[in-house]
Design a protein around this motif. Structure first.
Motif, PDB file in Angstrom:
ATOM      1  N   THR A  96       0.861  -1.073   0.060  1.00 53.53           N
ATOM      2  CA  THR A  96      -0.234   0.178   0.089  1.00 53.53           C
ATOM      3  C   THR A  96       0.770   1.308  -0.063  1.00 53.53           C
ATOM      4  O   THR A  96       1.889   1.121   0.289  1.00 53.53           O
ATOM      5  N   THR A  97       0.322   2.373  -0.108  1.00 55.11           N
ATOM      6  CA  THR A  97       1.081   3.530  -0.134  1.00 55.11           C
ATOM      7  C   THR A  97       1.204   3.799   1.385  1.00 55.11           C
ATOM      8  O   THR A  97       0.577   3.385   2.133  1.00 55.11           O
ATOM      9  N   ASP A  98       1.967   4.951   1.646  1.00 52.27           N
ATOM     10  CA  ASP A  98       2.226   5.405   2.998  1.00 52.27           C
ATOM     11  C   ASP A  98       1.023   5.905   3.797  1.00 52.27           C
ATOM     12  O   ASP A  98       0.712   5.788   4.939  1.00 52.27           O
ATOM     13  N   ILE A 100       9.522   4.763  -0.749  1.00 53.40           N
ATOM     14  CA  ILE A 100       9.155   3.824   0.526  1.00 53.40           C
ATOM     15  C   ILE A 100       7.640   3.600   0.036  1.00 53.40           C
ATOM     16  O   ILE A 100       6.663   4.537  -0.081  1.00 53.40           O
ATOM     17  N   LEU A 101       7.164   2.230   0.439  1.00 57.80           N
ATOM     18  CA  LEU A 101       5.780   1.860   0.320  1.00 57.80           C
ATOM     19  C   LEU A 101       5.479   1.181   1.721  1.00 57.80           C
ATOM     20  O   LEU A 101       6.524   0.885   2.447  1.00 57.80           O
ATOM     21  N   SER A 158      11.878  -0.808  -5.418  1.00 61.74           N
ATOM     22  CA  SER A 158      12.353  -0.301  -6.942  1.00 61.74           C
ATOM     23  C   SER A 158      11.765  -1.052  -7.852  1.00 61.74           C
ATOM     24  O   SER A 158      11.831  -2.182  -7.767  1.00 61.74           O
ATOM     25  N   LEU A 159      11.906  -0.607  -8.985  1.00 56.95           N
ATOM     26  CA  LEU A 159      11.188  -1.408 -10.192  1.00 56.95           C
ATOM     27  C   LEU A 159      12.060  -1.133 -11.352  1.00 56.95           C
ATOM     28  O   LEU A 159      12.697  -0.178 -11.802  1.00 56.95           O
ATOM     29  N   THR A 160      11.968  -2.291 -12.093  1.00 54.21           N
ATOM     30  CA  THR A 160      12.825  -2.081 -13.319  1.00 54.21           C
ATOM     31  C   THR A 160      12.227  -3.113 -14.467  1.00 54.21           C
ATOM     32  O   THR A 160      11.497  -4.083 -13.962  1.00 54.21           O
ATOM     33  N   PRO A 161      11.910  -2.680 -15.842  1.00 59.59           N
ATOM     34  CA  PRO A 161      11.456  -3.426 -16.800  1.00 59.59           C
ATOM     35  C   PRO A 161      12.368  -4.607 -17.092  1.00 59.59           C
ATOM     36  O   PRO A 161      13.541  -4.553 -17.166  1.00 59.59           O
ATOM     37  N   LEU A 162      11.907  -5.659 -17.434  1.00 61.15           N
ATOM     38  CA  LEU A 162      12.587  -6.719 -17.894  1.00 61.15           C
ATOM     39  C   LEU A 162      12.748  -6.945 -19.238  1.00 61.15           C
ATOM     40  O   LEU A 162      13.305  -7.872 -19.764  1.00 61.15           O
ATOM     41  N   ILE A 213      12.274  -5.366  -3.507  1.00 64.38           N
ATOM     42  CA  ILE A 213      11.804  -4.649  -2.153  1.00 64.38           C
ATOM     43  C   ILE A 213      12.445  -5.239  -0.987  1.00 64.38           C
ATOM     44  O   ILE A 213      12.720  -6.638  -0.891  1.00 64.38           O
ATOM     45  N   GLN A 214      12.808  -4.309  -0.021  1.00 65.69           N
ATOM     46  CA  GLN A 214      13.561  -4.503   1.377  1.00 65.69           C
ATOM     47  C   GLN A 214      12.515  -4.161   2.383  1.00 65.69           C
ATOM     48  O   GLN A 214      12.110  -3.095   2.135  1.00 65.69           O
ATOM     49  N   ASN A 215      12.501  -4.978   3.299  1.00 70.46           N
ATOM     50  CA  ASN A 215      11.985  -4.432   4.628  1.00 70.46           C
ATOM     51  C   ASN A 215      12.940  -3.478   5.505  1.00 70.46           C
ATOM     52  O   ASN A 215      14.000  -4.008   5.570  1.00 70.46           O
ATOM     53  N   ILE A 216      12.285  -2.295   5.287  1.00 68.01           N
ATOM     54  CA  ILE A 216      13.421  -1.420   5.993  1.00 68.01           C
ATOM     55  C   ILE A 216      13.149  -0.923   7.511  1.00 68.01           C
ATOM     56  O   ILE A 216      13.637  -0.102   8.051  1.00 68.01           O
ATOM     57  N   SER A 217      12.275  -1.537   7.875  1.00 68.48           N
ATOM     58  CA  SER A 217      11.773  -1.415   9.393  1.00 68.48           C
ATOM     59  C   SER A 217      12.661  -1.823  10.118  1.00 68.48           C
ATOM     60  O   SER A 217      13.163  -2.930  10.117  1.00 68.48           O
ATOM     61  N   ASP A 218      12.932  -1.335  11.402  1.00 69.15           N
ATOM     62  CA  ASP A 218      13.509  -1.982  12.523  1.00 69.15           C
ATOM     63  C   ASP A 218      12.522  -2.218  13.690  1.00 69.15           C
ATOM     64  O   ASP A 218      12.224  -1.341  14.572  1.00 69.15           O
TER      65      ASP A 218
END
Length: 143
Positions: free
Chosen positions: A69-71, A94-95, A110-114, A128-133
């Motif tokens: 979702t969005t923030d 950040i989402l 982050s997003l990239t076309p293949l 995607i990375q979980n950046i929450s601590d």
């Protein structure tokens, strides 16, 4: 081309394919491959971990909207996917990620076309990375 050289080329392709599978599956980022409608075609092991869902429950069954979702906690819609694909390719944003059995978490996306198509539909890779601590409730600073 001789039969031996064809076999050699086929073996090289198989080795390259196995190597790419190993790279994707061992990545420290969640990697989700999806089309412009949000249909998910691949969900790597780290994606399983950070979203708390096994791939068999995700691939070809749920949409990207069901995971992010969005923030502002506004659910994704088709317009948001279009915005991602037209405005944010190559950028980090950040989402909020939605874990199956835990609270939402801050997710660097982050997003990239293949440059590949499935059923004539272009596909994209989300990293995607979980950046929450969770232990401190702090979001790491992005450089």
């Amino acid at each position: 081309m001789t039969i031996e050289s064809e076999k050699s080329e086929l073996e090289k392709l198989q080795t390259n394919s196995q190597l790419m599978t190993l790279v994707v599956e061992s990545a420290s980022d969640a990697i989700i491959i999806f089309n412009k409608q949000g249909h998910i075609f691949h969900f790597n092991m780290m994606a399983e971990k950070i979203f708390g869902r096994p791939r068999y429950q995700v691939e070809n069954k749920i949409l990207l909207y069901d995971l992010l979702t969005t923030d502002s906690d506004t659910p994704f819609d088709d317009d948001f996917i279009d915005d991602l694909l037209t405005q944010y390719i190559g950028q980090r944003i950040i989402l909020q990620g939605k874990h199956a059995h835990a609270p939402q978490f801050a997710a660097e996306f982050s997003l990239t076309p293949l440059y590949f198509a499935i059923d004539d539909d272009p596909v994209y890779a989300a990293f995607i990375q979980n950046i929450s601590d969770e232990s401190y409730g702090i979001i790491k600073t992005l450089s």
